[in-house]
Design a protein around this motif. Structure first.
Motif, PDB file in Angstrom:
ATOM      1  N   LEU A  62      46.300  30.072  35.921  1.00  0.00           N
ATOM      2  CA  LEU A  62      47.375  31.153  35.590  1.00  0.00           C
ATOM      3  C   LEU A  62      47.063  32.212  36.524  1.00  0.00           C
ATOM      4  N   LEU A  63      45.736  32.699  37.000  1.00  0.00           N
ATOM      5  CA  LEU A  63      45.743  33.758  38.077  1.00  0.00           C
ATOM      6  C   LEU A  63      46.293  33.387  39.092  1.00  0.00           C
ATOM      7  N   ASN A 406      36.557  24.163  41.311  1.00  0.00           N
ATOM      8  CA  ASN A 406      36.195  24.445  42.585  1.00  0.00           C
ATOM      9  C   ASN A 406      37.621  24.713  43.714  1.00  0.00           C
ATOM     10  N   CYS A 407      38.294  23.758  43.374  1.00  0.00           N
ATOM     11  CA  CYS A 407      39.582  24.144  44.510  1.00  0.00           C
ATOM     12  C   CYS A 407      40.378  25.415  44.269  1.00  0.00           C
ATOM     13  N   LEU A 408      40.504  25.733  42.966  1.00  0.00           N
ATOM     14  CA  LEU A 408      41.123  27.041  42.371  1.00  0.00           C
ATOM     15  C   LEU A 408      40.418  28.349  42.849  1.00  0.00           C
ATOM     16  N   LEU A 409      39.209  28.046  42.787  1.00  0.00           N
ATOM     17  CA  LEU A 409      38.258  29.275  43.008  1.00  0.00           C
ATOM     18  C   LEU A 409      38.309  29.489  44.569  1.00  0.00           C
ATOM     19  N   VAL A 410      38.387  28.478  45.428  1.00  0.00           N
ATOM     20  CA  VAL A 410      38.632  28.927  46.827  1.00  0.00           C
ATOM     21  C   VAL A 410      39.978  29.364  47.089  1.00  0.00           C
ATOM     22  N   LEU A 411      41.042  28.717  46.437  1.00  0.00           N
ATOM     23  CA  LEU A 411      42.499  29.288  46.700  1.00  0.00           C
ATOM     24  C   LEU A 411      42.524  30.734  46.300  1.00  0.00           C
ATOM     25  N   LEU A 421      47.265  38.335  46.579  1.00  0.00           N
ATOM     26  CA  LEU A 421      47.084  38.636  45.253  1.00  0.00           C
ATOM     27  C   LEU A 421      46.253  39.836  45.139  1.00  0.00           C
ATOM     28  N   SER A 422      46.479  40.655  44.144  1.00  0.00           N
ATOM     29  CA  SER A 422      45.320  42.025  44.202  1.00  0.00           C
ATOM     30  C   SER A 422      44.539  41.959  42.859  1.00  0.00           C
ATOM     31  N   VAL A 423      43.487  42.537  42.942  1.00  0.00           N
ATOM     32  CA  VAL A 423      42.400  42.594  41.905  1.00  0.00           C
ATOM     33  C   VAL A 423      43.087  43.074  40.545  1.00  0.00           C
ATOM     34  N   SER A 424      43.971  44.398  40.954  1.00  0.00           N
ATOM     35  CA  SER A 424      44.597  45.280  39.838  1.00  0.00           C
ATOM     36  C   SER A 424      45.779  44.094  39.362  1.00  0.00           C
ATOM     37  N   GLU A 425      46.217  43.449  40.107  1.00  0.00           N
ATOM     38  CA  GLU A 425      47.273  42.708  39.473  1.00  0.00           C
ATOM     39  C   GLU A 425      46.530  41.470  38.396  1.00  0.00           C
ATOM     40  N   MET A 426      45.491  40.886  38.937  1.00  0.00           N
ATOM     41  CA  MET A 426      44.751  40.079  38.070  1.00  0.00           C
ATOM     42  C   MET A 426      44.246  40.680  36.867  1.00  0.00           C
ATOM     43  N   ARG A 427      43.688  41.995  37.141  1.00  0.00           N
ATOM     44  CA  ARG A 427      43.497  42.548  35.990  1.00  0.00           C
ATOM     45  C   ARG A 427      44.425  43.144  34.808  1.00  0.00           C
ATOM     46  N   ARG A 428      45.473  43.081  35.189  1.00  0.00           N
ATOM     47  CA  ARG A 428      46.696  43.596  34.490  1.00  0.00           C
ATOM     48  C   ARG A 428      47.250  42.225  33.838  1.00  0.00           C
ATOM     49  N   ARG A 429      47.296  41.015  34.590  1.00  0.00           N
ATOM     50  CA  ARG A 429      47.945  40.051  33.919  1.00  0.00           C
ATOM     51  C   ARG A 429      46.958  39.062  33.319  1.00  0.00           C
ATOM     52  N   PHE A 430      45.633  39.444  33.164  1.00  0.00           N
ATOM     53  CA  PHE A 430      44.559  38.374  32.877  1.00  0.00           C
ATOM     54  C   PHE A 430      44.812  38.005  31.410  1.00  0.00           C
TER      55      PHE A 430
END
Length: 575
Positions: A62-63, A406-411, A421-430
């Motif tokens: 989802l992220l 693992n693949c998604l972590l690398v991506l 992608l930004s950390v702030s966007e991930m935090r907002r949409r987590f």
């Protein structure tokens, strides 16, 4: 006695989920914590649900989708897809949506196409939006990652100690299933309503204008002092001054002679303004300046707004916008808009201020139908990098070289490093609600099994289908899941039905895989009632649908879907 207590508590949970006044995340969390405190699950079992590998994979997916949904790829297909008559447009749109939903989050796919389909003029949007939502479901059941429900089921499979589901294991039944249902949608296209899009209606009915006259006692005083904030049935929305628009209007704004005040609400209550000295009411026209800043949005399932009113959330301060009108399905709600409890899927007509697009909470709370105020799309280079990386991640995991986690972590690391992608966007949409819902559901499933409640239900089903054997029990599990997904959310349906399915398979001493697949496909079979599936709620107001519209077209689709599942699952996944 313990088994009956747990079973009664599950019935209570179901009743609260159907009632819909409390968020599923809250209910599942409370129930899981209660089972831990009552000793039905251990501390380790309770906390282990939140670190389940399949659940973490779902969160990462989802992220990553936050970047993929900004790709302009879907927009490029819109002109090609929507050519021709309604039947051809439905066919093309359904095929394209199904293909994308097989690898992308179906909510993101519908969100990306919602504005394009709603604003085009070739075919009435009401002919296309239900097929768009249905096709997103059909694409989701063709792969492991096509819908969150499949990954949720996989998390239960792993937690039960069974082999993890594979990427294209769903395709054996999912692809012929999707093709059959698309064919039915095309053949039954005449059952879809033909509604003119909402924006073709005269928006002037939403507005009431009044002008501050020369020598008016209102001039030189603030909005608050003039008591213009809480008129009977009307709400001050905007102020036009010498060709400049002030929107939204704050309570401390000082009025000047010649100011044009724009009110919204019950326009027929014009007499409330006529009684104010120094204020001239001159009609309900909305001029070009006012129309230039109107934006249509649909409330998302991640929003803070559902079950709350505009006043409770201080809408103007939150979003720098005023609500001009609210549409729910085929009805435009009237009255004092600030007092109406909002729902997921409501369409709002907003008069936005200059900072609306810069607010970081917009994409979490709304699906925007006006693409001009959306976040910037990815550049061609960024889009190529994101889509190529995603395709490689899927391919590498599908052939078994490296786990999808693992693949998604690398991506995800690459998307962050390249600032796609930004950390702030991930935090907002987590997806916090999804994490706690599924993590708690895993603990609830453990309680159902350890207490013997699931075995009680399995024994009851075995007795009920005694003359029909394992096939009858398989059909029963599927039908139970379908009913649950129609009245509660799809993920909640899968969570509650899975332990029953597993216990039923063990009671008959057969391979549990057909029952697992019955849960996966059954939890996505929400075609009849729009309130149980997020994408249905997304299209309901833009398409101006009634529940009857979903029933009319959904019944043949649902029957076709169910027949395909019940016939094909035992063929590809024998007992």
């Amino acid at each position: 006695m313990t088994a009956y207590a747990v079973l009664l508590s599950i019935v209570a949970l179901l009743a609260l989920l159907i009632r819909g006044r409390t968020a599923p995340a809250m209910l599942f969390t409370v129930w899981a914590a209660a089972y831990y405190l009552a000793g039905f699950v251990s501390e380790r079992e309770w906390l282990a649900g939140y670190t389940n590998s399949a659940l973490i994979t779902l969160i990462l997916l989802l992220l990553v989708s936050l970047a993929l949904e900004r790709s302009p790829l879907l927009d490029r297909f819109s002109d090609l897809v929507l050519k021709g008559g309604p039947a051809r447009a439905i066919l093309r749109l359904s095929v394209v949506t199904t293909m994308f939903s097989a690898v992308l989050n179906n909510t993101a796919v519908v969100g990306a196409l919602l504005g394009v389909v709603s604003k085009q003029r070739r075919v009435a949007p009401s002919k296309l939006l239900i097929p768009l939502s249905y096709a997103a479901i059909l694409g989701g059941v063709t792969t492991l990652i096509g819908t969150s429900t499949n990954l949720v089921v996989n998390s239960f499979v792993i937690d039960a100690g069974l082999p993890a589901l594979e990427m294209f294991q769903f395709s054996l039944v999912g692809i012929p299933l999707a093709l059959a249902c698309i064919a039915v949608m095309v053949m039954c296209s005449r059952l879809l309503p033909t509604h003119e899009p909402a924006e073709r209606e005269n928006r002037q009915t939403y507005f009431l204008e009044a002008q501050v006259t020369p020598d008016s006692p209102l001039a030189g005083r603030s909005i608050e002092q003039n008591r213009l904030r809480n008129l009977d049935g009307l709400f001050l929305l905007e102020l036009e001054r010498e060709g400049r628009l002030i929107s939204p209007v704050g309570p401390d704004e000082i009025l000047e002679e010649g100011d044009v005040l724009v009110f919204t609400g019950q326009v027929e209550k014009m007499q409330a303004l006529q009684q104010i000295p120094g204020l001239q009411v001159f009609g309900t026209r909305a001029d070009a300046l006012l129309g230039s800043n109107l934006v249509e949005v649909v409330i998302s399932n991640e929003s803070i707004l559902p079950n709350r009113t505009l006043r409770e959330v201080d809408f103007r301060s939150q979003f720098d916008a005023g609500v001009v009108g609210i549409r729910r399905g085929d009805k435009r709600l009237t009255g004092q808009l600030g007092r109406i409890p909002l729902r997921v899927g409501d369409a709002l007509l907003l008069a936005v201020g200059p900072d609306f697009a810069q607010h970081r909470n917009i994409d979490r709370n709304f699906h925007l139908l006006d693409t001009g105020v959306l976040r910037p799309k990815l550049t061609p280079r960024q889009s190529t990098l994101a889509l190529t990386g995603f395709a490689l991640a899927i391919a590498v995991s599908a052939v078994g070289v490296w786990p999808l986690l693992n693949c998604l972590l690398v991506l995800l690391a690459i998307l962050l490093a390249t600032r796609i992608l930004s950390v702030s966007e991930m935090r907002r949409r987590f997806p916090f609600d999804l994490l706690v819902t599924i993590g708690s559901a895993l603990a609830i499933a453990k309680a159902l099994e350890s207490s013997g409640a699931a075995e009680l239900v399995a024994d009851a089903m075995r007795g009920l289908f005694d003359g029909h054997g394992v096939v009858g029990a398989f059909v029963g599990v599927y039908l139970i899941t379908v009913v649950l997904t129609e009245v509660i959310t799809n993920n909640a349906a899968a969570a509650l039905a899975f332990p029953i399915a597993l216990s039923t398979a063990r009671a008959f001493d057969v391979d549990p895989m057909p029952f697992v697949m019955a849960i996966a496909y059954g939890a996505s079979a929400g075609f009849l009632i729009p309130f149980g599936y997020q994408t249905h709620l997304m299209v309901m107001s833009p398409g101006r649908y009634r529940t009857l519209d979903f029933l009319r077209i959904g019944l043949p689709v649902s029957l076709t879907y169910s027949a395909a599942v019940l016939l094909l699952v035992p063929v590809f996944f024998p007992f």
